[in-house]
Enzyme design. Sequence first.
Site, PDB file in Angstrom:
ATOM      1  N   HIS A 106       0.557  -1.250   0.506  1.00  0.00           N
ATOM      2  CA  HIS A 106      -0.084   0.265   0.096  1.00  0.00           C
ATOM      3  C   HIS A 106       0.933   1.221   0.206  1.00  0.00           C
ATOM      4  O   HIS A 106       0.493   2.402   0.855  1.00  0.00           O
ATOM      5  CB  HIS A 106      -0.941   0.145   1.311  1.00  0.00           C
ATOM      6  N   HIS A 175      -9.922   1.937   0.277  1.00  0.00           N
ATOM      7  CA  HIS A 175      -9.796   0.978   1.056  1.00  0.00           C
ATOM      8  C   HIS A 175     -10.962   1.337   2.507  1.00  0.00           C
ATOM      9  O   HIS A 175     -10.554   1.203   3.407  1.00  0.00           O
ATOM     10  CB  HIS A 175      -7.984   0.985   2.112  1.00  0.00           C
ATOM     11  N   GLU A 309     -11.311  -3.492  -2.637  1.00  0.00           N
ATOM     12  CA  GLU A 309     -10.729  -2.770  -3.152  1.00  0.00           C
ATOM     13  C   GLU A 309     -10.482  -3.071  -5.068  1.00  0.00           C
ATOM     14  O   GLU A 309      -9.782  -3.714  -5.097  1.00  0.00           O
ATOM     15  CB  GLU A 309      -9.303  -2.777  -2.776  1.00  0.00           C
TER      16      GLU A 309
END
Length: 344
Positions: A106, A175, A309
């Site tokens: 991420h 997210h 996502e």
Amino acid sequence: MTQVSHRQWGEVSGRGAVDLWVLQSPQVRVEVLTLGAIIRSVYSRDKDGQIEDIVLGYDDLEGYLSDKRYLGAVVGRVANRIARGHFVVEGKEYQLDINNGPNALHGGLWGFNKAIWLATAVEGGVQLSLTSPDGDQGYPGEVQVSVSYTLQEETLTAEYQARSTKTTPINLTNHSYFNLAGQGSADIYDHEVSISAESYLPVDDTSIPKGETKGVEGTPFDLRKPVLIGRQLQEVPSPGFDHNFCLSSPGAAWTERHAARVCHPASGRVLEVSTSQPGVQFYTANFLDGSMTGKGGARYQKHSSFCLETQNWPDAVNQASFPDCLLRPGEDYRHITRFTFTTV
Ligand code: BGC
């Protein structure tokens, strides 16, 4: 007609103000923070008109600043995992910080989820933008990124755009963790999910795709018809779903398509997701463990929510058979994801 307003929500010492933007349509109210381009709240009605906030989050800025689970945030420069944080682009090696087992996750230790974005009003919503400098978290090129959130009736549209001065991998997503019974509800076992994917990506024990796409037919990953999440979680390997479902093949043309639908029969709430991205990570909040205090004092437990996502396939920068994730100078990165909140 969507009404848009904003106000200061907090201040990060030395970094400036964090604003809260409110997008209000007749059906849905969405709250967005300039920190992390976070979707802080989504208020929607159930079949009897009862309004609940259906996304997880925190009551105050401190919660978001110390968050390690990306609640509601835009993640980037590269969402999901890059194996060992290592890749080669145009013959040059890059090493990112490792922040998830042996891998990079991420966007790194200080990803887009921790940035304070610049906000401007757009028709029906807000556009958030930031500049990620050359070398940011180890990635090449200065990247101009923007995310716009617009609300029309019951549909929230997220549009991601970027340009770079050097060739860089990129993969932007949001997210948000949803619980259609209302955030703070214990689990999502009574939700039904379907995902429009013929195949998914099997992963190794560090959650890196093994390279093959596997047909969902005859596996617990066959979500083409609605299944009860609680029952299906007994079929998938522990601790639960945390997998990329393939929505299109590598090289497919840019088109928006249906990705997923989640229904909570008890409240009647339904979430539909469509996207131009080639994949969606279905994640059942396997790593929430009750240690964080969320909105209204809620302790978010394992399986207390789900994420959809929309994304490029994980580790695409290292896997030649996956859809291209490179943004080259002069090119425009552009993706769209729509979340529609209705009832049955
Ligand atoms: C990942 C999970 C991770 C979560 C929050 C998801 O996208 O796939 O493994 O725990 O994000 O960090």
